[in-house]
Scaffold this motif. Structure first.
Motif, PDB file in Angstrom:
ATOM      1  N   THR A 123       4.096   1.365   4.306  1.00  0.00           N
ATOM      2  CA  THR A 123       4.025   1.447   2.846  1.00  0.00           C
ATOM      3  C   THR A 123       4.817   0.323   2.195  1.00  0.00           C
ATOM      4  O   THR A 123       4.375  -0.278   1.207  1.00  0.00           O
ATOM      5  CB  THR A 123       4.556   2.809   2.373  1.00  0.00           C
ATOM      6  OG1 THR A 123       3.829   3.854   3.017  1.00  0.00           O
ATOM      7  CG2 THR A 123       4.420   2.944   0.868  1.00  0.00           C
ATOM      8  N   ILE A 124       5.996   0.037   2.735  1.00  0.00           N
ATOM      9  CA  ILE A 124       6.795  -1.084   2.210  1.00  0.00           C
ATOM     10  C   ILE A 124       6.024  -2.393   2.351  1.00  0.00           C
ATOM     11  O   ILE A 124       6.011  -3.232   1.444  1.00  0.00           O
ATOM     12  CB  ILE A 124       8.147  -1.156   2.948  1.00  0.00           C
ATOM     13  CG1 ILE A 124       8.989   0.091   2.658  1.00  0.00           C
ATOM     14  CG2 ILE A 124       8.908  -2.418   2.552  1.00  0.00           C
ATOM     15  CD1 ILE A 124      10.255   0.167   3.479  1.00  0.00           C
ATOM     16  N   HIS A 125       5.366  -2.572   3.494  1.00  0.00           N
ATOM     17  CA  HIS A 125       4.565  -3.779   3.717  1.00  0.00           C
ATOM     18  C   HIS A 125       3.444  -3.889   2.684  1.00  0.00           C
ATOM     19  O   HIS A 125       3.181  -4.963   2.140  1.00  0.00           O
ATOM     20  CB  HIS A 125       3.996  -3.745   5.136  1.00  0.00           C
ATOM     21  CG  HIS A 125       3.401  -5.050   5.565  1.00  0.00           C
ATOM     22  ND1 HIS A 125       2.641  -5.186   6.709  1.00  0.00           N
ATOM     23  CD2 HIS A 125       3.434  -6.292   4.991  1.00  0.00           C
ATOM     24  CE1 HIS A 125       2.257  -6.435   6.828  1.00  0.00           C
ATOM     25  NE2 HIS A 125       2.722  -7.133   5.803  1.00  0.00           N
ATOM     26  N   ALA A 126       2.794  -2.753   2.393  1.00  0.00           N
ATOM     27  CA  ALA A 126       1.710  -2.763   1.407  1.00  0.00           C
ATOM     28  C   ALA A 126       2.239  -3.120   0.017  1.00  0.00           C
ATOM     29  O   ALA A 126       1.602  -3.881  -0.728  1.00  0.00           O
ATOM     30  CB  ALA A 126       1.028  -1.400   1.379  1.00  0.00           C
ATOM     31  N   ALA A 127       3.392  -2.579  -0.345  1.00  0.00           N
ATOM     32  CA  ALA A 127       3.985  -2.896  -1.654  1.00  0.00           C
ATOM     33  C   ALA A 127       4.354  -4.378  -1.739  1.00  0.00           C
ATOM     34  O   ALA A 127       4.135  -5.029  -2.774  1.00  0.00           O
ATOM     35  CB  ALA A 127       5.205  -2.016  -1.900  1.00  0.00           C
ATOM     36  N   LEU A 128       4.899  -4.913  -0.662  1.00  0.00           N
ATOM     37  CA  LEU A 128       5.256  -6.334  -0.658  1.00  0.00           C
ATOM     38  C   LEU A 128       4.024  -7.217  -0.736  1.00  0.00           C
ATOM     39  O   LEU A 128       4.042  -8.259  -1.396  1.00  0.00           O
ATOM     40  CB  LEU A 128       6.061  -6.655   0.600  1.00  0.00           C
ATOM     41  CG  LEU A 128       7.496  -6.124   0.624  1.00  0.00           C
ATOM     42  CD1 LEU A 128       8.124  -6.328   1.988  1.00  0.00           C
ATOM     43  CD2 LEU A 128       8.342  -6.791  -0.454  1.00  0.00           C
ATOM     44  N   GLN A 129       2.945  -6.808  -0.077  1.00  0.00           N
ATOM     45  CA  GLN A 129       1.716  -7.599  -0.151  1.00  0.00           C
ATOM     46  C   GLN A 129       1.200  -7.684  -1.580  1.00  0.00           C
ATOM     47  O   GLN A 129       0.702  -8.731  -2.011  1.00  0.00           O
ATOM     48  CB  GLN A 129       0.657  -6.988   0.768  1.00  0.00           C
ATOM     49  CG  GLN A 129       0.870  -7.258   2.246  1.00  0.00           C
ATOM     50  CD  GLN A 129      -0.196  -6.623   3.108  1.00  0.00           C
ATOM     51  OE1 GLN A 129      -0.634  -5.512   2.851  1.00  0.00           O
ATOM     52  NE2 GLN A 129      -0.619  -7.331   4.141  1.00  0.00           N
ATOM     53  N   ALA A 130       1.333  -6.579  -2.321  1.00  0.00           N
ATOM     54  CA  ALA A 130       0.915  -6.601  -3.724  1.00  0.00           C
ATOM     55  C   ALA A 130       1.732  -7.601  -4.529  1.00  0.00           C
ATOM     56  O   ALA A 130       1.207  -8.295  -5.406  1.00  0.00           O
ATOM     57  CB  ALA A 130       1.038  -5.204  -4.320  1.00  0.00           C
ATOM     58  N   MET A 131       3.029  -7.721  -4.215  1.00  0.00           N
ATOM     59  CA  MET A 131       3.878  -8.667  -4.937  1.00  0.00           C
ATOM     60  C   MET A 131       3.659 -10.089  -4.443  1.00  0.00           C
ATOM     61  O   MET A 131       3.755 -11.040  -5.227  1.00  0.00           O
ATOM     62  CB  MET A 131       5.342  -8.262  -4.773  1.00  0.00           C
ATOM     63  CG  MET A 131       5.658  -6.877  -5.345  1.00  0.00           C
ATOM     64  SD  MET A 131       7.398  -6.424  -5.213  1.00  0.00           S
ATOM     65  CE  MET A 131       8.145  -7.588  -6.354  1.00  0.00           C
ATOM     66  N   THR A 146       3.721   1.607  -7.929  1.00  0.00           N
ATOM     67  CA  THR A 146       2.839   2.755  -7.703  1.00  0.00           C
ATOM     68  C   THR A 146       2.802   3.134  -6.223  1.00  0.00           C
ATOM     69  O   THR A 146       2.852   4.323  -5.875  1.00  0.00           O
ATOM     70  CB  THR A 146       1.424   2.433  -8.195  1.00  0.00           C
ATOM     71  OG1 THR A 146       1.472   2.107  -9.589  1.00  0.00           O
ATOM     72  CG2 THR A 146       0.497   3.626  -7.994  1.00  0.00           C
ATOM     73  N   ILE A 147       2.737   2.138  -5.361  1.00  0.00           N
ATOM     74  CA  ILE A 147       2.690   2.395  -3.918  1.00  0.00           C
ATOM     75  C   ILE A 147       3.982   3.059  -3.451  1.00  0.00           C
ATOM     76  O   ILE A 147       3.969   4.041  -2.703  1.00  0.00           O
ATOM     77  CB  ILE A 147       2.444   1.084  -3.161  1.00  0.00           C
ATOM     78  CG1 ILE A 147       1.066   0.519  -3.511  1.00  0.00           C
ATOM     79  CG2 ILE A 147       2.568   1.282  -1.653  1.00  0.00           C
ATOM     80  CD1 ILE A 147       0.813  -0.872  -2.950  1.00  0.00           C
ATOM     81  N   LEU A 148       5.118   2.541  -3.893  1.00  0.00           N
ATOM     82  CA  LEU A 148       6.403   3.096  -3.473  1.00  0.00           C
ATOM     83  C   LEU A 148       6.603   4.508  -4.005  1.00  0.00           C
ATOM     84  O   LEU A 148       7.098   5.398  -3.294  1.00  0.00           O
ATOM     85  CB  LEU A 148       7.538   2.180  -3.952  1.00  0.00           C
ATOM     86  CG  LEU A 148       7.557   0.770  -3.365  1.00  0.00           C
ATOM     87  CD1 LEU A 148       8.633  -0.072  -4.037  1.00  0.00           C
ATOM     88  CD2 LEU A 148       7.790   0.808  -1.856  1.00  0.00           C
ATOM     89  N   SER A 149       6.240   4.731  -5.258  1.00  0.00           N
ATOM     90  CA  SER A 149       6.416   6.060  -5.852  1.00  0.00           C
ATOM     91  C   SER A 149       5.540   7.094  -5.165  1.00  0.00           C
ATOM     92  O   SER A 149       5.951   8.252  -4.978  1.00  0.00           O
ATOM     93  CB  SER A 149       6.104   6.010  -7.351  1.00  0.00           C
ATOM     94  OG  SER A 149       6.968   5.115  -8.026  1.00  0.00           O
ATOM     95  N   ALA A 150       4.314   6.696  -4.794  1.00  0.00           N
ATOM     96  CA  ALA A 150       3.418   7.644  -4.129  1.00  0.00           C
ATOM     97  C   ALA A 150       3.972   8.103  -2.789  1.00  0.00           C
ATOM     98  O   ALA A 150       3.703   9.222  -2.350  1.00  0.00           O
ATOM     99  CB  ALA A 150       2.039   7.009  -3.935  1.00  0.00           C
TER     100      ALA A 150
END
Length: 301
Positions: A123-131, A146-150
């Motif tokens: 999930t952290i990787h997905a959030a970083l990819q968005a940034m 949104t990813i981190l909160s979910a």
């Protein structure tokens, strides 16, 4: 005669003066009496001791009250400080980074995580990819939040560079070079897997092209049911899709099913990873019957 000689008042009396209480006085001396000045000092000392004792009692009571008040103000152990995600900026002083090196270091970092929960790292990787995809815009930060909160991931300082916590209290540290590129990064147009800023991905399909294809191409592939969970209201929506249908097309169907406004869009996440818009769900590991996450975010005004 004998009686006369035994009287204490006679001439042969061993106690001259005839005082009947003389022997008693000799045997039981009078109580010791302190001088008036000593008695005053003793009274003052006793009063001072009482005052000091009262002060100590009052001080102890104050400390106890402060301790109870402090304990009431403490945050419960099952709650963690969680501040809104904010962009991070840094300058590398001991190394000149290239985009190729950053890409390789980030792959190696996430491939070698052995502590913590694997799904949280994903999930952290997905959030970083968005940034990483939107380093200078608000959309990337909003999608990452949104990813981190979910996933119930909390940020104690609001910066990913200071690490994050999962819902169980496990800590996940993140180096600076993992969070974002340094301001003095060396541009490298030959980086494998990454493109320079402003260059479009040739594999990504434009939305308008997808819509045109939908008008002229009839898909005869059997349809399957997809259930998507919307991050905005945690509701599940079911739609019919083709296994070969692109993730971007599926996202549009979910948005229409959920009646989202035009200023909002959806990115699909599966197993903690943001799916590429130009590839099908099946080609990215999705299996029929599994729920996907539909992450809603606002377009930048």
């Amino acid at each position: 005669m004998g009686c006369c000689f035994s009287r204490s008042s006679g001439p042969n009396s061993p106690y001259p003066g005839g005082d009947l209480t003389t022997s008693a006085g000799a045997i039981n001396p009078p109580p010791l009496t302190l001088p008036e000045s000593a008695q005053s000092a003793a009274r003052r000392g006793h009063a001072g001791a009482n005052t000091a004792s009262n002060h100590r009692s009052a001080g102890n009571q104050t400390l106890a009250d402060n301790s109870r008040r402090h304990s009431r103000q403490q945050r419960p152990l099952d709650q963690h400080i969680n501040k809104p995600l904010k962009p991070f900026s840094w300058i590398s002083k001991d190394r000149l980074w290239t985009r190729r090196e950053l890409a390789q270091e980030r792959r190696d970092f996430f491939d070698t995580r052995v502590t913590g929960r694997a799904e949280i790292w994903q999930t952290i990787h997905a959030a970083l990819q968005a940034m990483w995809e939107d380093p200078n815009g608000a959309d990337g930060v909003a999608l990452a939040q949104t990813i981190l909160s979910a996933a119930e991931i909390s940020l104690p300082t609001g910066s990913l560079a200071n690490g994050v916590y999962d819902s169980l209290g496990n800590y996940y540290p993140l180096p600076q070079y993992i969070v974002c590129d340094p301001n003095n990064v060396s541009e490298d147009s030959d980086v494998k897997g990454e493109l320079p800023t402003g260059v479009d991905d040739p594999q990504a399909e434009d939305i308008s092209e997808d819509m045109e294809k939908d008008k002229h191409v009839v898909d005869v592939t059997p349809q399957v049911t997809l259930r998507a969970r919307l991050s905005e209201n945690a509701r599940d929506y079911q739609i019919m899709i083709s296994p070969s249908e692109t993730s971007r097309s599926v996202a549009r169907k979910i948005a229409n099913k959920a009646s989202l406004s035009a200023d909002k869009s959806i990115r699909i996440a599966y197993m903690g990873k943001i799916l590429k818009g130009g590839a099908s769900l099946a080609s990215q590991g999705w299996q029929e019957g599994h729920i996907v996450n539909a992450l809603v975010f606002d377009h930048k005004a």
